[in-house]
Structures are given as C-alpha cells and as structure tokens.
Design a protein around this motif. Structure first.
Motif, mmCIF file in Angstrom:
data_model
loop_
_atom_site.group_PDB
_atom_site.id
_atom_site.type_symbol
_atom_site.label_atom_id
_atom_site.label_comp_id
_atom_site.label_asym_id
_atom_site.label_seq_id
_atom_site.Cartn_x
_atom_site.Cartn_y
_atom_site.Cartn_z
ATOM 1 N N TYR A 252 0.849 -1.202 0.000
ATOM 2 C CA TYR A 252 0.000 0.000 0.000
ATOM 3 C C TYR A 252 0.883 1.250 0.000
ATOM 4 N N ASN A 253 1.875 1.253 0.870
ATOM 5 C CA ASN A 253 2.740 2.433 0.993
ATOM 6 C C ASN A 253 3.566 2.674 -0.269
ATOM 7 N N ALA A 254 4.089 1.580 -0.836
ATOM 8 C CA ALA A 254 4.936 1.733 -2.034
ATOM 9 C C ALA A 254 4.093 2.242 -3.202
ATOM 10 N N MET A 255 2.883 1.719 -3.348
ATOM 11 C CA MET A 255 1.998 2.169 -4.428
ATOM 12 C C MET A 255 1.686 3.659 -4.259
ATOM 13 N N LEU B 245 20.678 13.045 -1.557
ATOM 14 C CA LEU B 245 19.284 12.819 -1.144
ATOM 15 C C LEU B 245 19.210 11.731 -0.069
ATOM 16 N N MET B 246 19.955 10.655 -0.258
ATOM 17 C CA MET B 246 19.878 9.559 0.716
ATOM 18 C C MET B 246 20.394 10.016 2.082
ATOM 19 N N GLU B 247 21.470 10.801 2.069
ATOM 20 C CA GLU B 247 22.011 11.293 3.349
ATOM 21 C C GLU B 247 21.006 12.208 4.041
ATOM 22 N N LEU B 248 20.344 13.060 3.251
ATOM 23 C CA LEU B 248 19.366 13.973 3.852
ATOM 24 C C LEU B 248 18.155 13.199 4.387
ATOM 25 N N MET B 249 17.681 12.231 3.610
ATOM 26 C CA MET B 249 16.510 11.465 4.070
ATOM 27 C C MET B 249 16.833 10.716 5.362
ATOM 28 N N GLN B 250 18.067 10.236 5.470
ATOM 29 C CA GLN B 250 18.450 9.549 6.719
ATOM 30 C C GLN B 250 18.510 10.551 7.875
ATOM 31 N N ALA B 251 19.064 11.736 7.594
ATOM 32 C CA ALA B 251 19.159 12.755 8.645
ATOM 33 C C ALA B 251 17.761 13.194 9.098
ATOM 34 N N GLU B 252 16.797 13.165 8.170
ATOM 35 C CA GLU B 252 15.415 13.559 8.503
ATOM 36 C C GLU B 252 14.614 12.384 9.084
ATOM 37 N N ASN B 253 15.290 11.285 9.358
ATOM 38 C CA ASN B 253 14.656 10.121 9.999
ATOM 39 C C ASN B 253 13.572 9.473 9.125
ATOM 40 N N LEU B 254 13.765 9.561 7.805
ATOM 41 C CA LEU B 254 12.790 8.927 6.911
ATOM 42 C C LEU B 254 13.102 7.458 6.676
ATOM 43 N N GLY B 255 14.286 7.064 7.046
ATOM 44 C CA GLY B 255 14.678 5.678 6.845
ATOM 45 C C GLY B 255 16.189 5.577 6.975
ATOM 46 N N ASP C 160 5.293 2.527 7.408
ATOM 47 C CA ASP C 160 4.824 3.828 7.913
ATOM 48 C C ASP C 160 3.308 3.870 8.019
ATOM 49 N N ASN C 161 2.823 4.316 9.167
ATOM 50 C CA ASN C 161 1.379 4.372 9.384
ATOM 51 C C ASN C 161 0.741 5.501 8.575
ATOM 52 N N ASP C 162 1.432 6.651 8.510
ATOM 53 C CA ASP C 162 0.881 7.789 7.782
ATOM 54 C C ASP C 162 1.774 8.055 6.568
ATOM 55 N N ILE C 163 1.441 7.435 5.463
ATOM 56 C CA ILE C 163 2.333 7.488 4.299
ATOM 57 C C ILE C 163 2.263 8.849 3.602
ATOM 58 N N ASN C 164 1.179 9.563 3.804
ATOM 59 C CA ASN C 164 1.124 10.901 3.211
ATOM 60 C C ASN C 164 2.133 11.825 3.892
ATOM 61 N N ARG C 165 2.263 11.673 5.202
ATOM 62 C CA ARG C 165 3.260 12.454 5.950
ATOM 63 C C ARG C 165 4.662 12.110 5.424
ATOM 64 N N THR C 166 4.908 10.825 5.188
ATOM 65 C CA THR C 166 6.203 10.393 4.656
ATOM 66 C C THR C 166 6.440 11.020 3.278
ATOM 67 N N MET D 138 9.519 13.322 2.258
ATOM 68 C CA MET D 138 10.467 12.907 1.203
ATOM 69 C C MET D 138 10.541 13.977 0.115
ATOM 70 N N LYS D 139 9.390 14.523 -0.208
ATOM 71 C CA LYS D 139 9.344 15.526 -1.276
ATOM 72 C C LYS D 139 10.133 16.780 -0.862
ATOM 73 N N GLU D 140 9.992 17.132 0.395
ATOM 74 C CA GLU D 140 10.771 18.293 0.879
ATOM 75 C C GLU D 140 12.274 18.044 0.729
ATOM 76 N N CYS D 141 12.695 16.827 1.048
ATOM 77 C CA CYS D 141 14.122 16.484 0.886
ATOM 78 C C CYS D 141 14.523 16.624 -0.585
ATOM 79 N N MET D 142 13.652 16.155 -1.468
ATOM 80 C CA MET D 142 13.966 16.217 -2.906
ATOM 81 C C MET D 142 14.065 17.671 -3.375
#
Ligand SMILES: Cc1ncc(COP(=O)(O)O)c(C=O)c1O
Length: 406
Positions: A266-269, A323-333, A379-385, A389-393
C-alpha cells in the motif's frame, strides 16, 4: 485460484513439548538413539521422524521448513543460514563440470557474482539474458543447459519474469526452473506457475526485522532429500545450516507476513504514484507505466499487492547520495542495503549491491548510477512520509520548489 499462502500459514498448528503455543526450540547438535539399528537406518535415510545431527535437520528447522513449503505450495523445503546458503547448494546440486545455466541478467549481485566468477572454477558456465524476452531465453539454451534461473521481480530493476512462460521453455528442454521469490512473498507463488524450485532470502520480508540472515529452498521432496543426502547432498556437505534458535524466531515473524506485505505494498503504491506524477522517473510494478505491469497483474494474488520495492532515478550518483544522506538525517529511513524492514531502506545499487556487475553491463541494462532502490517501510501515515520525502527532494534540487499537494 484457490491458493492462499497466508491461510496455509495460519492453519499450521504446532504444540510445544509441554503444550506451549510455540513449538519448543531444539537446542541440540546431536541426538541419541535407543538402538544402534535405528541409527544405521537413519543414516541410510530410512527412519522417518528420527534426527541424526543438526547440520542435516533439527526439529525447529523442520517446523520452519514445513511452514515455508506450505506458503509456497511445494512438497518440502530446506532452510539455510542465508539466502546465498540456499541458492548456491541448489545450483551446485543440479550442475557440475560441463553444465550450463541460463540466468536473468538482472539478479541480485551476489548471485550474479557466484555465477559469473565462482562457478566457472567448477566448469559451470552461465549465459545472462534479458529474462523478459522469452525468445532470447530459449535461444541461449544449449545441449549442456541444466537450469533456468531468475527472480520473480528482479533486483534491483524490478523486471517481471513470466514464470509460466519460462516454465514451458524449461519443460520443453528438460531443465529445472529456479525462481528467487525474495521480493514477492505471498503475492506470487512461483511453484503454482510452474517453477521447480523456489528460493527466498528470509533475511528480507519473511523475517522482516533485519536482525538475521536466512534462506530457504522450497521444492519437491525428492530434490530437498537430494540436497540433504549424507553422501552427495550440497546442503549437507557444504553445511550452510540455520541455527535452531534463529529458525524459531523467523517462524514467529512469518506469522505476521501477510499484514506486513499489505502495508508495504500500500505504501509503495502510494509513493510511486505520487513521485511519478511529480515527474521523477519511477519504477514500480504496480504502475501502468511499468513494462511488466499487465503480466504481473495476472501473476499476483491481488490481496498482497505489487510489493514494497520501488526505484527512483534522480539523475546522478551525487544527487542520489545527497538525497539519501538527507533522508536519513530527517529520519525517513536508513541508508542501508537489504529490504523488508519496518523503516524504509534506501541504497544506490550501482555503487552497492549491484557493483559486482561491470559498468558496461549495468549501462546496457539501464542500471544507472542515479538510481535509488527503496524498500518502503510500514509507515502508518504514508502521506506524511511523502511530504517529508518531497521536501528532501526539493532541498537537494531533485524536484523544483512548489506547494506540496496531498
Ligand atoms: C533477491 C535476493 N536474493 C538473494 C539474496 C541473498 O540473500 P542473503 O543476503 O540472505 O544471503 C538477496 C540479498 O540481498 C536478494 O536481494
């Protein structure tokens, strides 16, 4: 299709030694025999239910074997200490000096390296082909070919193998079709589509907690017995045995696989649809734009969806790293290899898991250095994710600044 692997897992009932709801964990490397004759019969493979030595089998491993065989709809299974510990004995059991393998060119880098660099030492050669083109697969078969090898959803390009079509070719040429189903447990049941041997790296979705490596080979009783044969069985003689304590813990995690797969899918889609809309080159088998989408739709059990793996091409290795370093710093994964964790994992396969594949071959198959492979989390709230993620991009310039829509 009357086959639901989650029901098969749910319906298993094992009692512990003292009536526990979990089977007791066997904690022995060796087993006593009340009579010398039974020991002899066991060595000969004639004493059902008797254990010999834990490199061969243990009660805990057999519970997990049974559960995974039920999941894949095969007669039997054999767990191993890692995915590679399942793949390599299966191949070596079937092939020897002078034999040939036809394999997909987009497979896990370790499997590729084993076939490209290791098995030639034993006189086994491999032709790597575009597995989505059945005519090329058939054309690569020679009189020495013994095995067709592919992944249901390939790592990392997410190409879809037409397992039913490959199975027809395998049967026509008297070959064994081995399918690595690591990316698509429950969604796809390769043995039901004609695969002879189904492999998983349990390390990924099936265990799902990134706390161990493990593997399994699911197949006919005859093939599993051959792997475990004390005289010439590749699993028995190479010894990639899973520890009983581990198989008991993997078994507990297997019970929630159906719930996890639904959420991963669901989240990946959700993310794939939005990032594609945002103009990023997105590969996800659930998208209409995926070349294997229509085929995959006919292969999957729709309840479990199109899986949790997605790739985004952000243009260059520098942007990918930033991008990967930033997403990790933002605790996205986590910037980490592997897949199937509750948190999103991301890595650039061109410079990590697929770096075994030479540059020219990577370019040829479209494995660009700006490609990021995502294993989307629970992730429970994938819209938040998505918004994060978009902000990081936007911050790293992969996407232009704009209002983030839902
Ligand atoms: C598709 C696939 N098959 C097999 C393996 C190997 O499994 P393991 O790392 O458990 O040995 C991996 C590991 O990344 C994989 O992604």
């Amino acid at each position: 299709m009357e086959f639901n692997p989650a029901d098969n897992i749910q319906d298993l009932q094992y009692f512990g030694e003292f009536g526990g709801v979990n089977p007791s964990i066997s904690d022995s490397s060796t087993y006593t025999f009340l009579s010398a004759k039974t020991m002899f019969d066991t060595f000969e493979g004639n004493a059902e239910g008797c254990y010999l030595y834990s490199r061969h089998s243990s009660p805990s491993n057999l519970y997990l074997d049974k559960a995974l065989a039920a999941m894949e709809g095969t007669e039997s299974a054999n767990v191993a200490a890692s995915g590679m510990g399942a793949i390599t004995p299966a191949l070596l059991q079937l092939c020897g000096n002078g034999d040939h393998i036809v394999a997909s060119r987009t497979i896990y880098g370790g499997t590729y390296a084993f076939l490209k660099n290791f098995t030639p030492k034993f006189g086994i050669s491999t032709s790597f082909v575009d597995i989505t083109k059945l005519d090329l697969v058939e054309a690569a078969i020679t009189k020495d070919t013994k095995v067709l090898y592919c992944e249901t959803v390939s790592n990392p390009l997410l190409e879809i193998a037409d397992i039913a079509g490959l199975s027809k070719i395998a049967k026509r040429h008297n070959l064994k079709l081995i399918v690595d189903n690591t990316f698509s447990p429950l969604s796809v049941a390769p043995a039901r589509l004609g695969a002879d041997i189904v492999i998983h790296s349990l390390t990924k979705y099936i265990n799902g907690s990134s706390d161990t490596v493990g593997g399994v080979c699911c197949a006919s009783q005859e093939f599993i017995s051959s792997l475990k044969n004390v005289n010439d069985g590749a699993s028995m003689l190479l010894g990639p045995t899973m520890d009983s304590l581990r198989s008991a813990s993997v078994m507990k995690n297997l019970r929630t696989l159906h719930i996890r797969m639904k959420q991963h899918s669901y989240n990946a889609m959700y993310l794939a649809q939005r990032f594609e809309n945002d103009g990023i080159k997105t590969v996800y088998p659930g998208l209409e734009s995926h070349p294997g989408h229509q085929l995959y739709k006919t292969m999957i059990n729709p309840e479990y969806g199109f899986g949790g793996m997605m790739t985004l091409d952000v243009g260059s290795p520098e942007k990918a790293n930033e991008l990967m370093e930033l997403m990790q710093a933002e605790n996205l994964g986590y910037l980490a290899v592997s897949l199937g964790f509750y948190k999103t994992l991301f890595s650039a396969p061109g410079t990590s898991t697929s770096s075994e594949i030479p540059l020219e071959e990577r370019i040829q198959m479209g494995l660009t250095d700006g490609l990021i492979r995502f294993s989307i989390g629970l992730d429970n709230d994938i819209n938040r994710t998505y918004r994060m993620m978009k902000e990081c991009m936007q911050k790293v310039g992969v996407l232009m600044n704009e209002l983030v829509a839902d």
